[in-house]
Write a protein that holds these residues in place. Structure first.
Motif, mmCIF file in Angstrom:
data_model
loop_
_atom_site.group_PDB
_atom_site.id
_atom_site.type_symbol
_atom_site.label_atom_id
_atom_site.label_comp_id
_atom_site.label_asym_id
_atom_site.label_seq_id
_atom_site.Cartn_x
_atom_site.Cartn_y
_atom_site.Cartn_z
ATOM 1 N N ILE A 169 -36.919 42.878 50.190
ATOM 2 C CA ILE A 169 -37.072 41.631 50.941
ATOM 3 C C ILE A 169 -36.816 41.864 52.423
ATOM 4 N N MET A 170 -35.812 42.694 52.737
ATOM 5 C CA MET A 170 -35.478 42.941 54.135
ATOM 6 C C MET A 170 -36.575 43.747 54.833
ATOM 7 N N ARG B 192 -44.182 37.262 54.015
ATOM 8 C CA ARG B 192 -44.508 35.989 54.675
ATOM 9 C C ARG B 192 -46.005 35.872 54.955
ATOM 10 N N LEU B 193 -46.635 36.990 55.328
ATOM 11 C CA LEU B 193 -48.058 36.971 55.634
ATOM 12 C C LEU B 193 -48.897 36.866 54.362
ATOM 13 N N LEU B 194 -48.532 37.666 53.368
ATOM 14 C CA LEU B 194 -49.328 37.726 52.143
ATOM 15 C C LEU B 194 -49.216 36.445 51.316
ATOM 16 N N TYR B 195 -48.023 35.858 51.300
ATOM 17 C CA TYR B 195 -47.778 34.677 50.464
ATOM 18 C C TYR B 195 -47.403 33.467 51.328
ATOM 19 N N HIS C 218 -32.594 30.832 56.614
ATOM 20 C CA HIS C 218 -33.984 30.923 57.085
ATOM 21 C C HIS C 218 -34.663 32.251 56.733
ATOM 22 N N ASN C 219 -34.135 32.976 55.740
ATOM 23 C CA ASN C 219 -34.813 34.159 55.228
ATOM 24 C C ASN C 219 -35.649 33.779 54.010
ATOM 25 N N VAL C 220 -36.522 34.687 53.576
ATOM 26 C CA VAL C 220 -37.375 34.422 52.415
ATOM 27 C C VAL C 220 -36.512 34.073 51.211
#
Length: 215
Positions: A108-109, A116-119, A130-132
């Motif tokens: 994730i890091m 964020r871009l792909l999904y 505010h992280n995934v």
């Protein structure tokens, strides 16, 4: 160098819908393409699809094995798929517990921008840090639906007898976990033990004892 090619729907030009391609060689995970074959990377991407699409941020081994039969690059047999999953766990890209797989902290890091871009239409972020947010708790208010990581839930609601959603103020119905405190390392434990141990008096030598008796 292998790469993971993922088609994404782009903006409409009025004539046709363009598709952009996300190439893993252009992301922070380029190192994966040197360690894994193209079909192994495709399996990892499909595993990520399952994890992100799930409600609890996990994918079962059964579902992943089923994906191995539909790989476009080269299909993997069951034993080969299990071997790849074991490698992904050993390399700390995935976590495994009771046959369920989730994205590791390292994954994730290091891959957050890629995720964020792909999904971008599926992934939400933790309302607190505010992280995934994949494995987390979610507000049950249908007009709210914010997500909060489990550790953030523990810290935010600590000591509150009437936990409320920080966004909509609805009652937070989930169980509030205890704040996680990592166990001290062995060196820290030994250091603390030394500091808390009273100094032992140095025994006097035999000669000193004899002189004391004669005097």
């Amino acid at each position: 160098m292998g790469s993971l090619m993922v088609p994404r729907q782009g903006l409409s030009t009025g004539i046709a819908v363009r598709h952009t391609v996300v190439n893993m060689a252009e992301t922070d995970v380029t190192r994966m393409s040197t360690d894994y074959a193209d079909n192994e990377l495709e399996l990892f991407r499909k595993t990520m699809d399952l994890i992100v699409d799930s409600d609890n941020g996990t994918a079962s081994s059964t579902d992943i094995l089923n994906c191995a039969d539909s790989l476009q690059t080269k299909k993997l047999k069951k034993r080969e798929t299990e071997h790849v999953l074991n490698r992904l766990v050993q390399d700390k890209w995935l976590n495994e517990k009771n046959g369920d797989y989730s994205l590791s902290t390292r994954c994730i890091m290091e891959m957050e921008q890629y995720i964020r871009l792909l999904y971008q239409d599926q992934v939400k972020v933790c309302h607190i840090c505010h992280n995934v947010a994949l494995q987390c708790q979610m507000c049950e208010n249908p007009t709210c639906g914010i997500k909060i990581h489990t550790p953030c839930v523990a810290r935010y609601f600590k000591g509150r007898t009437d936990p409320r959603c920080p966004a909509c103020e609805d009652f937070w119905p989930h169980e509030i976990p205890d704040v996680y405190r990592p166990l001290p390392s062995q060196s820290e434990t030994q250091s603390a033990a030394k500091e808390n141990t009273a100094p032992t008096p140095t025994p006097r030598s035999t000669a000193q004892t004899r002189r004391t008796k004669r005097s």
